[in-house]
Design a protein around this motif. Structure first.
Motif, PDB file in Angstrom:
ATOM      1  N   TYR A 115      16.326  -0.809   4.438  1.00 53.22           N
ATOM      2  CA  TYR A 115      16.013   0.002   5.216  1.00 53.22           C
ATOM      3  C   TYR A 115      14.494   0.599   3.804  1.00 53.22           C
ATOM      4  O   TYR A 115      14.992   0.524   2.688  1.00 53.22           O
ATOM      5  N   ARG A 116      13.336   0.246   4.701  1.00 52.83           N
ATOM      6  CA  ARG A 116      12.464   0.885   3.032  1.00 52.83           C
ATOM      7  C   ARG A 116      11.234   2.136   4.261  1.00 52.83           C
ATOM      8  O   ARG A 116      10.696   1.881   5.415  1.00 52.83           O
ATOM      9  N   PHE A 117      11.275   2.666   3.842  1.00 53.54           N
ATOM     10  CA  PHE A 117      10.602   3.722   4.818  1.00 53.54           C
ATOM     11  C   PHE A 117       9.360   4.109   3.295  1.00 53.54           C
ATOM     12  O   PHE A 117       9.461   4.735   2.513  1.00 53.54           O
ATOM     13  N   ILE A 118       7.955   4.031   3.921  1.00 56.98           N
ATOM     14  CA  ILE A 118       6.677   4.252   3.465  1.00 56.98           C
ATOM     15  C   ILE A 118       5.884   5.116   3.936  1.00 56.98           C
ATOM     16  O   ILE A 118       5.082   5.326   4.858  1.00 56.98           O
ATOM     17  N   PRO A 119       4.811   5.977   2.820  1.00 53.90           N
ATOM     18  CA  PRO A 119       4.217   6.791   3.342  1.00 53.90           C
ATOM     19  C   PRO A 119       2.576   5.991   4.402  1.00 53.90           C
ATOM     20  O   PRO A 119       2.476   4.946   3.602  1.00 53.90           O
ATOM     21  N   ASP A 120       2.124   6.621   5.430  1.00 52.16           N
ATOM     22  CA  ASP A 120       1.114   6.285   5.990  1.00 52.16           C
ATOM     23  C   ASP A 120       0.145   6.179   6.147  1.00 52.16           C
ATOM     24  O   ASP A 120      -0.418   6.985   6.410  1.00 52.16           O
ATOM     25  N   GLY A 121      -0.571   5.971   4.412  1.00 48.42           N
ATOM     26  CA  GLY A 121      -1.965   6.376   3.781  1.00 48.42           C
ATOM     27  C   GLY A 121      -1.442   8.080   3.655  1.00 48.42           C
ATOM     28  O   GLY A 121      -0.233   8.354   2.493  1.00 48.42           O
ATOM     29  N   ASP A 122      -2.671   8.731   3.302  1.00 42.86           N
ATOM     30  CA  ASP A 122      -2.669  10.208   3.579  1.00 42.86           C
ATOM     31  C   ASP A 122      -1.931  10.888   4.416  1.00 42.86           C
ATOM     32  O   ASP A 122      -1.818  12.683   4.767  1.00 42.86           O
ATOM     33  N   ASP A 123      -1.671  10.056   5.410  1.00 47.01           N
ATOM     34  CA  ASP A 123      -1.075  10.983   6.329  1.00 47.01           C
ATOM     35  C   ASP A 123       0.192  11.559   6.428  1.00 47.01           C
ATOM     36  O   ASP A 123       1.467  10.605   6.529  1.00 47.01           O
ATOM     37  N   ASP A 142       1.162  -1.028  -0.132  1.00 46.46           N
ATOM     38  CA  ASP A 142      -0.191  -0.404  -0.201  1.00 46.46           C
ATOM     39  C   ASP A 142       0.814   1.272   0.144  1.00 46.46           C
ATOM     40  O   ASP A 142       1.693   1.570   1.074  1.00 46.46           O
ATOM     41  N   ILE A 143       0.212   2.188  -0.591  1.00 46.67           N
ATOM     42  CA  ILE A 143       1.806   3.628  -1.353  1.00 46.67           C
ATOM     43  C   ILE A 143      -0.344   4.841  -1.551  1.00 46.67           C
ATOM     44  O   ILE A 143      -0.693   4.526  -2.098  1.00 46.67           O
ATOM     45  N   VAL A 144       0.006   5.104  -0.664  1.00 48.06           N
ATOM     46  CA  VAL A 144      -0.350   6.402   0.389  1.00 48.06           C
ATOM     47  C   VAL A 144      -2.256   5.871   0.070  1.00 48.06           C
ATOM     48  O   VAL A 144      -2.298   5.139   0.627  1.00 48.06           O
ATOM     49  N   ASP A 145      -2.962   5.964  -1.641  1.00 49.54           N
ATOM     50  CA  ASP A 145      -4.129   5.589  -2.118  1.00 49.54           C
ATOM     51  C   ASP A 145      -4.159   4.191  -2.942  1.00 49.54           C
ATOM     52  O   ASP A 145      -5.149   4.248  -2.994  1.00 49.54           O
ATOM     53  N   GLU A 163       2.585  13.280   8.267  1.00 49.33           N
ATOM     54  CA  GLU A 163       2.902  12.590   9.458  1.00 49.33           C
ATOM     55  C   GLU A 163       3.760  11.880   9.607  1.00 49.33           C
ATOM     56  O   GLU A 163       4.157  12.423  11.220  1.00 49.33           O
ATOM     57  N   HIS A 164       2.757  10.744  10.057  1.00 48.54           N
ATOM     58  CA  HIS A 164       3.626   9.171   9.776  1.00 48.54           C
ATOM     59  C   HIS A 164       4.451   8.098   8.804  1.00 48.54           C
ATOM     60  O   HIS A 164       3.740   8.746   7.470  1.00 48.54           O
ATOM     61  N   CYS A 165       4.829   7.737   9.189  1.00 49.56           N
ATOM     62  CA  CYS A 165       5.064   6.415   7.804  1.00 49.56           C
ATOM     63  C   CYS A 165       5.625   5.356   8.613  1.00 49.56           C
ATOM     64  O   CYS A 165       5.104   5.778   9.656  1.00 49.56           O
ATOM     65  N   LEU A 166       5.626   4.339   7.443  1.00 52.35           N
ATOM     66  CA  LEU A 166       6.118   3.236   8.599  1.00 52.35           C
ATOM     67  C   LEU A 166       7.682   2.973   7.786  1.00 52.35           C
ATOM     68  O   LEU A 166       8.171   2.888   6.919  1.00 52.35           O
ATOM     69  N   PHE A 167       8.003   2.303   8.910  1.00 52.10           N
ATOM     70  CA  PHE A 167       9.513   1.934   8.794  1.00 52.10           C
ATOM     71  C   PHE A 167       9.936   0.452   8.868  1.00 52.10           C
ATOM     72  O   PHE A 167       9.427  -0.078   9.397  1.00 52.10           O
ATOM     73  N   ASP A 168      10.570  -0.454   7.891  1.00 53.60           N
ATOM     74  CA  ASP A 168      10.614  -1.430   7.620  1.00 53.60           C
ATOM     75  C   ASP A 168      12.361  -1.936   7.672  1.00 53.60           C
ATOM     76  O   ASP A 168      13.057  -1.416   7.144  1.00 53.60           O
ATOM     77  N   VAL A 169      12.544  -2.317   8.600  1.00 51.93           N
ATOM     78  CA  VAL A 169      14.523  -2.680   8.743  1.00 51.93           C
ATOM     79  C   VAL A 169      14.900  -4.420   8.144  1.00 51.93           C
ATOM     80  O   VAL A 169      13.523  -5.525   9.748  1.00 51.93           O
TER      81      VAL A 169
END
Length: 466
Positions: A361-369, A92-95, A371-377
């Motif tokens: 490392y992977r950083f993806i936006p948390d949907g339309d927010d 999932d990436i944004v919408d 100011e938050h993201c998901l960090f995968d290690v």
């Protein structure tokens, strides 16, 4: 977890600390041939300020949704996470949402996660399925996205079943990493990756497997999160405990093309911000705290007379990594056995090179927010030649109130990550509070941040960072 004994060191005056040529001098001390790809490729950028709104603006976030995430290659899943037909992971990436699934023919495909009837998401979580059946009305597709059936056939005479295949995104792999791209006209992944496949050619990445995978939601914009790993200059203030063996301000930074950059931080070398660090202390702390070495028993090793910490730990790693991977590492450089050599692949993927313990490392936006993201290690190991890839490590999702040091599978890395995480929410607060709304970057040590924004501007079609 073992902790080093606290030792007080003399801090050098800031103006004397830092030398980007240190790594190249260390390469001259190697006793084996040094690969050309470790040579310096220095960046050449300007020094203009960055707008803080790039991180704090919802409008900027939505511009990225339209012009960035729809047009670039993005790491979605490791192949070993979906080993059997029907295994799938949602990306999932944004919408947007993609079902990355292995078909009954072994091919990995990426399907738009939307029923062609009334748009209901076909899958809501990772797992395994024998077919793709919409839970709402029962429209069904097979594991290759071919249409199988629908209810009330008599009421859909206007629908051509032969044209009901599930739409797909581009889906290509390198070294077990599965990438997706919504742009069907995008350049092939292998071209997008530039120098990376060649630079990793000696590391048996085809036999890599996930031995740890931890994810956590962060209270920051995705770029703020990933840029915490773009430079080592923050070590003195944020990670003082690793300065005894980390040449932070002596790191080398390289830029290869729009999409690929690199940082190399020598290990087993005390920070130039410290003085009076003996080699035995550097060795012990490196074994305990680095998170990527062959041993974590720093007190169980005695540094032989005349040997440096860098040499000792490198030889330990050579022996252990050879045994684990079944690969002859007699010609491996100390740099490839122990240094932090971190490649960034635009827009949000980072991978350590070297022979073992590759951290991802992977950083993806948390949907339309915004100011938050998901960090995968991820941490990647190797398996022996002639054997099957072992099952992927299960994903550990940390709660918002949990910390990385509560994830034992990543060892000492968890403590270091937590030190980084403490800065990130305050980065967002400070950016929004800034009177000027501008951010200043170091010319060299933060060049990878500027490089990222230059490329981002090209995708967004705007002016900005120079």
């Amino acid at each position: 977890m073992n902790k080093p004994v606290e030792i007080k060191f003399t801090v050098n005056p800031p103006e004397t600390a830092g030398d980007p040529l240190v790594f190249q001098r260390l390469l001259k001390e190697e006793t084996v041939a040094v690969p050309d790809y470790l040579k310096s490729v220095p960046p050449k950028f300007g020094d203009e300020d960055l707008d803080a709104s790039r991180y704090t603006s919802r409008d900027f976030h939505r511009l990225e949704a339209r012009r960035l995430w729809t047009r670039t290659w993005q790491f979605a899943v490791r192949e070993e996470e979906i080993p059997k037909p029907g295994d799938h992971v949602l990306y999932d990436i944004v919408d947007k949402s993609v079902i990355v699934m292995r078909g009954d023919d072994g091919v990995i495909r990426g399907f738009y996660n939307s029923c062609l009837h009334r748009g209901r998401a076909l899958r809501t979580q990772n797992g395994c399925a024998g077919q793709l059946k919409c839970p709402f009305h029962g429209f069904t597709w097979d594991l290759r996205g071919r249409f199988k059936s629908k209810p009330c056939e008599w009421d859909f005479q206007h629908v051509d079943n032969d044209k009901m295949e599930l739409p797909q995104v581009r889906c290509e792999s390198w070294a077990g990493f599965v990438f997706v791209n919504f742009d069907m006209d995008a350049q092939p992944l292998i071209d997008f990756l530039g120098v990376v496949p060649d630079h990793f050619r000696n590391y048996a990445m085809e036999r890599s497997c996930s031995i740890a995978h931890v994810q956590r939601r962060l209270a920051c914009n995705w770029k703020v999160g990933q840029e915490a790993f773009f430079e080592a200059m923050h070590t003195k203030a944020t990670h003082p405990g690793i300065m005894t063996f980390t040449a932070d301000v002596d790191s080398q930074y390289d830029v290869f093309d729009d999409h690929i950059a690199r940082a190399i931080t020598p290990m087993g070398v005390p920070s130039a911000n410290l003085s009076g660090v003996d080699q035995a202390t550097a060795m012990r702390d490196m074994l305990i705290l680095s998170g990527r070495m062959s041993s974590t028993d720093g007190d169980g090793h005695v540094l032989p007379e005349g040997m440096t910490a860098r040499q000792y730990v490198g030889e330990l790693n050579r022996e252990l990594f050879s045994a684990i991977s079944g690969q002859d590492l007699s010609q491996a450089t100390l740099a490839e056995l122990e240094d932090a050599i971190l490649y960034s692949v635009f827009p949000n993927f980072q991978v350590w090179s070297g022979y073992f313990g590759n951290i991802v490392y992977r950083f993806i936006p948390d949907g339309d927010d915004h100011e938050h993201c998901l960090f995968d290690v991820y941490v990647l190991g190797r398996y022996q030649p002639g054997t099957d890839c072992p099952p992927a490590a299960p994903l550990r999702r940390l709660g918002d109130d949990e910390s990385f040091d509560q994830a034992p599978e990543i060892g000492a890395l968890g403590d270091v990550f937590e030190e980084d995480m403490r800065n990130l929410p305050h980065m967002m607060k400070g950016m929004k509070a800034s009177k000027s709304g501008k951010l200043k970057l170091a010319s060299y040590q933060e060049s990878r941040i500027r490089h990222h924004h230059l490329t981002l501007d090209k995708y967004l079609g705007i002016g900005g960072a120079k």
